[in-house]
Design a protein around this motif. Sequence first.
Motif, PDB file in Angstrom:
ATOM      1  N   GLN A 129      80.147 111.095 -27.462  1.00  0.00           N
ATOM      2  CA  GLN A 129      78.709 111.088 -27.724  1.00  0.00           C
ATOM      3  C   GLN A 129      78.141 112.479 -27.445  1.00  0.00           C
ATOM      4  O   GLN A 129      78.519 113.107 -26.461  1.00  0.00           O
ATOM      5  N   PRO A 130      77.204 112.948 -28.260  1.00  0.00           N
ATOM      6  CA  PRO A 130      76.599 114.264 -28.028  1.00  0.00           C
ATOM      7  C   PRO A 130      75.825 114.317 -26.703  1.00  0.00           C
ATOM      8  O   PRO A 130      75.279 113.307 -26.252  1.00  0.00           O
TER       9      PRO A 130
ATOM     10  N   VAL B  74      79.465 118.067 -28.518  1.00  0.00           N
ATOM     11  CA  VAL B  74      80.233 116.832 -28.613  1.00  0.00           C
ATOM     12  C   VAL B  74      81.720 117.178 -28.546  1.00  0.00           C
ATOM     13  O   VAL B  74      82.116 118.328 -28.751  1.00  0.00           O
ATOM     14  N   CYS B  75      82.504 116.192 -28.281  1.00  0.00           N
ATOM     15  CA  CYS B  75      83.969 116.311 -28.234  1.00  0.00           C
ATOM     16  C   CYS B  75      84.397 117.330 -27.179  1.00  0.00           C
ATOM     17  O   CYS B  75      84.025 117.197 -26.024  1.00  0.00           O
TER      18      CYS B  75
ATOM     19  N   ILE C 262      76.187 118.596 -35.694  1.00  0.00           N
ATOM     20  CA  ILE C 262      76.013 117.670 -34.572  1.00  0.00           C
ATOM     21  C   ILE C 262      74.536 117.301 -34.457  1.00  0.00           C
ATOM     22  O   ILE C 262      73.670 118.175 -34.390  1.00  0.00           O
TER      23      ILE C 262
ATOM     24  N   THR D  88      78.371 110.342 -33.468  1.00  0.00           N
ATOM     25  CA  THR D  88      79.419 109.797 -32.613  1.00  0.00           C
ATOM     26  C   THR D  88      80.746 110.164 -33.260  1.00  0.00           C
ATOM     27  O   THR D  88      80.894 110.047 -34.469  1.00  0.00           O
ATOM     28  N   GLN D  89      81.681 110.612 -32.452  1.00  0.00           N
ATOM     29  CA  GLN D  89      82.983 111.017 -32.960  1.00  0.00           C
ATOM     30  C   GLN D  89      84.065 110.083 -32.430  1.00  0.00           C
ATOM     31  O   GLN D  89      83.941 109.523 -31.343  1.00  0.00           O
TER      32      GLN D  89
ATOM     33  N   CYS E 279      87.567 114.256 -32.867  1.00  0.00           N
ATOM     34  CA  CYS E 279      87.457 115.303 -31.844  1.00  0.00           C
ATOM     35  C   CYS E 279      88.651 116.240 -31.880  1.00  0.00           C
ATOM     36  O   CYS E 279      88.502 117.463 -31.759  1.00  0.00           O
TER      37      CYS E 279
END
Length: 168
Positions: A37-38, A48-49, A57, A62-63, A68
């Motif tokens: 989640q950012p 994120v990631c 982003i 959501t990744q 990621c």
Amino acid sequence: MPPLPDPLRKKLLAVSGAGLLTIAACYTAFWEGHALQPYADSGGVLTVCYGHTGGDITPETTQTPAQCEALLAADMRQAFAVIDQHVTVPLSDGQRVALAAFIHNLGSGAFARSTLLKRLNAGDIPAACDEFRRWVKVKGVTLNGLVNRRAADEWLCRHGLPDPEATP
């Protein structure tokens, strides 16, 4: 200068036979952590990631773990391209990994304008390695995490990647 943190040294040794992109991704991931989640990083940048930032982003992004990993690999390829574009002297693998992680963390513009790059290209590698420890502040505040990270960057710059043959 303190050695690399033992958990990081072990991770780097575990991927020592892999390509430099994989080693740099492992090194960077160790310092960046992982978030699907950012979040706003310590500088207020949406992230994120494994420290990925950019216009792709949004707060709703959501990744997945696979996304990621792909973002980190792309970010590392981009960082190596920046190194290839700006550095005019030969580098060790450890120096390339440290620089890729540095560029990923601070951005290509900061690297391109840095005294670190100027000293590297002048062939003054020890002075260039010294420069890592100057990059430990966010908005004027020294962060312990960055102090530790830059100490590891400096160590890689001076000593190279851990050698599996020399490890007990």
